[in-house]
Design an enzyme around this catalytic site. Sequence first.
Site, PDB file in Angstrom:
ATOM      1  N   PRO A  97       0.616  -1.198   0.031  1.00 34.79           N
ATOM      2  CA  PRO A  97      -0.160   0.101  -0.183  1.00 34.79           C
ATOM      3  C   PRO A  97       0.989   1.231  -0.123  1.00 34.79           C
ATOM      4  O   PRO A  97       1.986   1.153   0.564  1.00 34.79           O
ATOM      5  CB  PRO A  97      -0.787  -0.128   1.289  1.00 34.79           C
ATOM      6  CG  PRO A  97      -0.376  -1.581   1.824  1.00 34.79           C
ATOM      7  CD  PRO A  97       0.827  -2.009   1.238  1.00 34.79           C
ATOM      8  N   GLY A 101       4.898   3.569   4.174  1.00 32.34           N
ATOM      9  CA  GLY A 101       6.322   4.234   4.234  1.00 32.34           C
ATOM     10  C   GLY A 101       7.334   3.560   3.877  1.00 32.34           C
ATOM     11  O   GLY A 101       8.576   3.477   4.169  1.00 32.34           O
ATOM     12  N   LEU A 102       7.056   2.864   2.630  1.00 32.07           N
ATOM     13  CA  LEU A 102       8.064   2.055   2.019  1.00 32.07           C
ATOM     14  C   LEU A 102       8.379   2.887   0.639  1.00 32.07           C
ATOM     15  O   LEU A 102       8.824   2.297  -0.430  1.00 32.07           O
ATOM     16  CB  LEU A 102       7.657   0.604   1.529  1.00 32.07           C
ATOM     17  CG  LEU A 102       7.377  -0.107   2.757  1.00 32.07           C
ATOM     18  CD1 LEU A 102       6.921  -1.580   1.978  1.00 32.07           C
ATOM     19  CD2 LEU A 102       8.653  -0.392   3.602  1.00 32.07           C
ATOM     20  N   SER A 104       6.869   4.508  -1.634  1.00 29.43           N
ATOM     21  CA  SER A 104       5.884   4.518  -2.985  1.00 29.43           C
ATOM     22  C   SER A 104       5.965   5.591  -4.016  1.00 29.43           C
ATOM     23  O   SER A 104       6.294   5.290  -5.133  1.00 29.43           O
ATOM     24  CB  SER A 104       4.732   4.061  -2.416  1.00 29.43           C
ATOM     25  OG  SER A 104       4.037   5.196  -1.888  1.00 29.43           O
ATOM     26  N   SER A 105       6.126   6.783  -3.453  1.00 38.37           N
ATOM     27  CA  SER A 105       6.226   7.829  -4.358  1.00 38.37           C
ATOM     28  C   SER A 105       7.406   7.865  -5.332  1.00 38.37           C
ATOM     29  O   SER A 105       7.481   7.898  -6.613  1.00 38.37           O
ATOM     30  CB  SER A 105       6.166   9.152  -3.680  1.00 38.37           C
ATOM     31  OG  SER A 105       5.180   9.266  -2.535  1.00 38.37           O
ATOM     32  N   ALA A 107       9.376   5.059  -5.755  1.00 37.26           N
ATOM     33  CA  ALA A 107       9.449   4.006  -6.717  1.00 37.26           C
ATOM     34  C   ALA A 107       8.516   4.125  -7.689  1.00 37.26           C
ATOM     35  O   ALA A 107       8.779   3.707  -8.957  1.00 37.26           O
ATOM     36  CB  ALA A 107       8.862   2.714  -5.732  1.00 37.26           C
ATOM     37  N   ASP A 148      15.911   7.842  -1.381  1.00 35.30           N
ATOM     38  CA  ASP A 148      14.845   6.682  -1.642  1.00 35.30           C
ATOM     39  C   ASP A 148      14.988   6.759  -3.145  1.00 35.30           C
ATOM     40  O   ASP A 148      14.567   5.498  -3.633  1.00 35.30           O
ATOM     41  CB  ASP A 148      13.351   6.763  -1.288  1.00 35.30           C
ATOM     42  CG  ASP A 148      12.886   8.525  -1.417  1.00 35.30           C
ATOM     43  OD1 ASP A 148      13.630   9.411  -1.939  1.00 35.30           O
ATOM     44  OD2 ASP A 148      11.900   8.878  -0.516  1.00 35.30           O
TER      45      ASP A 148
HETATM   46  C1  MEV Z   1      12.240  10.554   4.623  1.00 36.27           C
HETATM   47  O1  MEV Z   1      12.060   9.095   4.354  1.00 36.27           O
HETATM   48  C2  MEV Z   1      13.904  11.030   4.881  1.00 36.27           C
HETATM   49  C3  MEV Z   1      13.881  12.582   4.999  1.00 36.27           C
HETATM   50  O2  MEV Z   1      15.266  12.649   5.324  1.00 36.27           O
HETATM   51  C4  MEV Z   1      13.576  13.209   3.745  1.00 36.27           C
HETATM   52  C5  MEV Z   1      14.369  12.915   2.682  1.00 36.27           C
HETATM   53  O3  MEV Z   1      15.413  12.225   2.916  1.00 36.27           O
HETATM   54  O4  MEV Z   1      13.942  13.258   1.416  1.00 36.27           O
HETATM   55  C6  MEV Z   1      13.212  13.018   6.134  1.00 36.27           C
END
Ligand code: MEV
Length: 307
Positions: A97, A101-102, A104-105, A107, A148
């Site tokens: 889902p 918090g994985l 997804s945006s 990915a 990410d």
């Molecule tokens: C969010 O997963 C991590 C933050 O450092 C934001 C980012 O790195 O873009 C809070």
Amino acid sequence: MKLTVQASAPGSLMLMGEHAVLYGRQALVFAVSKRVRVSLQPRPDGNIRIQSHLGDLEVPVGRIKIQAPFRFVLAVLRQYERRITSGFDLRIESDFPHNVGLGSSSAVTVATCAVLERWTRPRVRLWALFQKARGIIREVQGLGSGADAAASVFGGLLAYRTFPARMLKLKRTFPLVVLYSGGKTPTVEVVRRVQRAMRNQPTLYQGVFDLMDKACGLAVRAIRQGNWRKLGELVNINQGLMDALGVNDARLSELVYALRADPDILGSKISGAGLGDCVIGIGRSNRTDWPGLLLPLEISQAGVTID
Ligand code: MEV
């Protein structure tokens, strides 16, 4: 132009250095074994249709407007608009889902960029793909380190710095327990909160970021040596630093300490911006009745794939 194009990109989790990475410090981030898949199938008319579990949207080529629930996907399409000459169906499927918090945006941004790159250019270059995805995420969110996106493009466990973008892939990996807290505060909101709090204590916050940076450097060494006990210790220290930034809460603490009560877990902390999302523990555990939702996943070496 090729006919149907498919790409997939892994979700990601931050191991250490959240927030600090936005201020020039190093972070550790990894790709997970849950992926987002995007397929592009040309259609004879001039419309683009986007379908996912979030909804269904049809827009004419040349009239792309960024709107929910497809802000990241539409921002990608806008970037490629001048090279898009015909309509297509874009299908998005995810192993997880969007609100756990994985990443997804990131990915979905990376996988959508990948299909558009492959559809409109003879050759896909991963570094260019990463730069493009990172730029789009920043455009939509107004901020973002790109850590990410790096994990979604290159896979594996990365030591990452934002400016200039630099990353080092660490070959050794370790088992994890990942618990979802059941809620999320949008990343941008948490980052802004930290920024506001920092105005009152600039020297202390810079000091916390410096300690996070040092902890990441030591964690890289511990990972290279396979010293998981040391890594666990550094993860616990990083959790204390996240608390100092004001992004911990009672629910996340409950999960952190539930993990630490297990003798097989060597360290635990919030992963991501905080005030929600996931908590990760270093180690393998047989326990299944955690207070949070157990997400069965591991560090994945596979980054974006295109076919
Ligand atoms: C969010 O997963 C991590 C933050 O450092 C934001 C980012 O790195 O873009 C809070």
